[in-house]
Design a protein around this motif. Sequence first.
Motif, short mmCIF file in Angstrom:
data_model
loop_
_atom_site.label_atom_id
_atom_site.label_comp_id
_atom_site.label_asym_id
_atom_site.label_seq_id
_atom_site.Cartn_x
_atom_site.Cartn_y
_atom_site.Cartn_z
N GLY A 45 0.78 -1.23 0.00
CA GLY A 45 0.00 0.00 0.00
C GLY A 45 0.82 1.28 0.00
O GLY A 45 0.26 2.36 -0.14
N LYS A 46 2.12 1.19 0.12
CA LYS A 46 3.00 2.36 0.15
C LYS A 46 3.55 2.63 -1.25
O LYS A 46 4.03 1.72 -1.93
CB LYS A 46 4.16 2.10 1.11
N VAL A 47 3.47 3.89 -1.70
CA VAL A 47 3.96 4.25 -3.03
C VAL A 47 5.49 4.25 -3.02
O VAL A 47 6.11 4.97 -2.24
CB VAL A 47 3.42 5.63 -3.47
N LEU A 48 6.06 3.43 -3.90
CA LEU A 48 7.52 3.39 -4.05
C LEU A 48 7.98 4.37 -5.11
O LEU A 48 8.99 5.04 -4.95
CB LEU A 48 7.98 1.98 -4.43
N LYS A 49 7.27 4.40 -6.24
CA LYS A 49 7.64 5.26 -7.37
C LYS A 49 6.39 5.65 -8.14
O LYS A 49 5.42 4.91 -8.16
CB LYS A 49 8.58 4.52 -8.34
N THR A 50 6.45 6.80 -8.79
CA THR A 50 5.37 7.28 -9.65
C THR A 50 5.98 7.66 -11.00
O THR A 50 7.06 8.25 -11.05
CB THR A 50 4.68 8.51 -9.03
N TYR A 51 5.29 7.32 -12.06
CA TYR A 51 5.75 7.62 -13.42
C TYR A 51 4.63 8.26 -14.22
O TYR A 51 3.47 7.92 -14.06
CB TYR A 51 6.15 6.32 -14.15
N ARG A 52 4.98 9.16 -15.13
CA ARG A 52 4.06 9.70 -16.13
C ARG A 52 4.04 8.69 -17.28
O ARG A 52 5.09 8.16 -17.64
CB ARG A 52 4.52 11.06 -16.62
N VAL A 53 2.86 8.45 -17.85
CA VAL A 53 2.75 7.44 -18.90
C VAL A 53 1.98 7.98 -20.10
O VAL A 53 1.19 8.92 -19.99
CB VAL A 53 2.05 6.16 -18.39
N ALA A 54 2.21 7.35 -21.23
CA ALA A 54 1.38 7.54 -22.42
C ALA A 54 0.55 6.28 -22.56
O ALA A 54 0.98 5.18 -22.19
CB ALA A 54 2.25 7.75 -23.66
N LEU A 55 -0.67 6.45 -23.07
CA LEU A 55 -1.61 5.34 -23.19
C LEU A 55 -1.95 5.09 -24.66
O LEU A 55 -1.35 5.68 -25.55
CB LEU A 55 -2.90 5.68 -22.42
N GLY A 56 -2.98 4.26 -24.87
CA GLY A 56 -3.48 4.03 -26.21
C GLY A 56 -4.04 5.30 -26.82
O GLY A 56 -4.48 6.20 -26.12
N GLN A 57 -4.08 5.35 -28.13
CA GLN A 57 -4.51 6.55 -28.85
C GLN A 57 -5.97 6.91 -28.58
O GLN A 57 -6.38 8.04 -28.85
CB GLN A 57 -4.27 6.37 -30.35
N GLN A 58 -6.76 5.98 -28.09
CA GLN A 58 -8.16 6.23 -27.69
C GLN A 58 -8.25 5.90 -26.19
O GLN A 58 -8.75 4.86 -25.81
CB GLN A 58 -9.12 5.35 -28.49
N PRO A 59 -7.79 6.81 -25.32
CA PRO A 59 -7.61 6.46 -23.92
C PRO A 59 -8.88 6.40 -23.07
O PRO A 59 -8.86 5.83 -21.98
CB PRO A 59 -6.69 7.55 -23.40
#
Length: 165
Positions: A45-59
């Motif tokens: 339950g503890k956040v270790l890391k956070t990343y910005r992401v890109a998704l599918g073209q129809q998100p």
Amino acid sequence: MTRRVAIQCWFSGLLALPFRLRAGEQADRVLINKARREMLLLKSGKVLKTYRVALGQQPVGPKVQEGDMRTPEGLYRIDGRYAKSQFHRALHISYPSAADRARAQRLGVKPGSAILIHGLPNGQGSVGKDHVKSDWTWGCIAVTDEEIEEIWRMVPDGAVVEIRP
């Protein structure tokens, strides 16, 4: 400034440093918030890391069928890894689930299958963090090459992947 005060200031400054991972620390859960375009690696339950992401073209909305360019929504697991592919490393997500297959069958379509958390296309690593300026994948979750290297080490096979709208 006295030596004692200088040491105190230095020590209190350590508290403000970003969280650092212990060597070999592993996540037990991956949480992807599609609306926020973020992926969190969690342990107990503890956040270790956070990343910005890109998704599918129809998100917006869950993946329904092969080729719809959508990123799925639901609970999955990491069930494989690709050290060499068209992307700089990739972790395979166990999509489609039984519910995904049943929905696709009701609609008379194929659900698709190759949903990955992956780095950038080979030879395009220099794009770096700018890749998140648009959703460009075919339904996968993309991070930088450096980030997928870290995720590769931190996320074991079998880890739960939750993808939220």
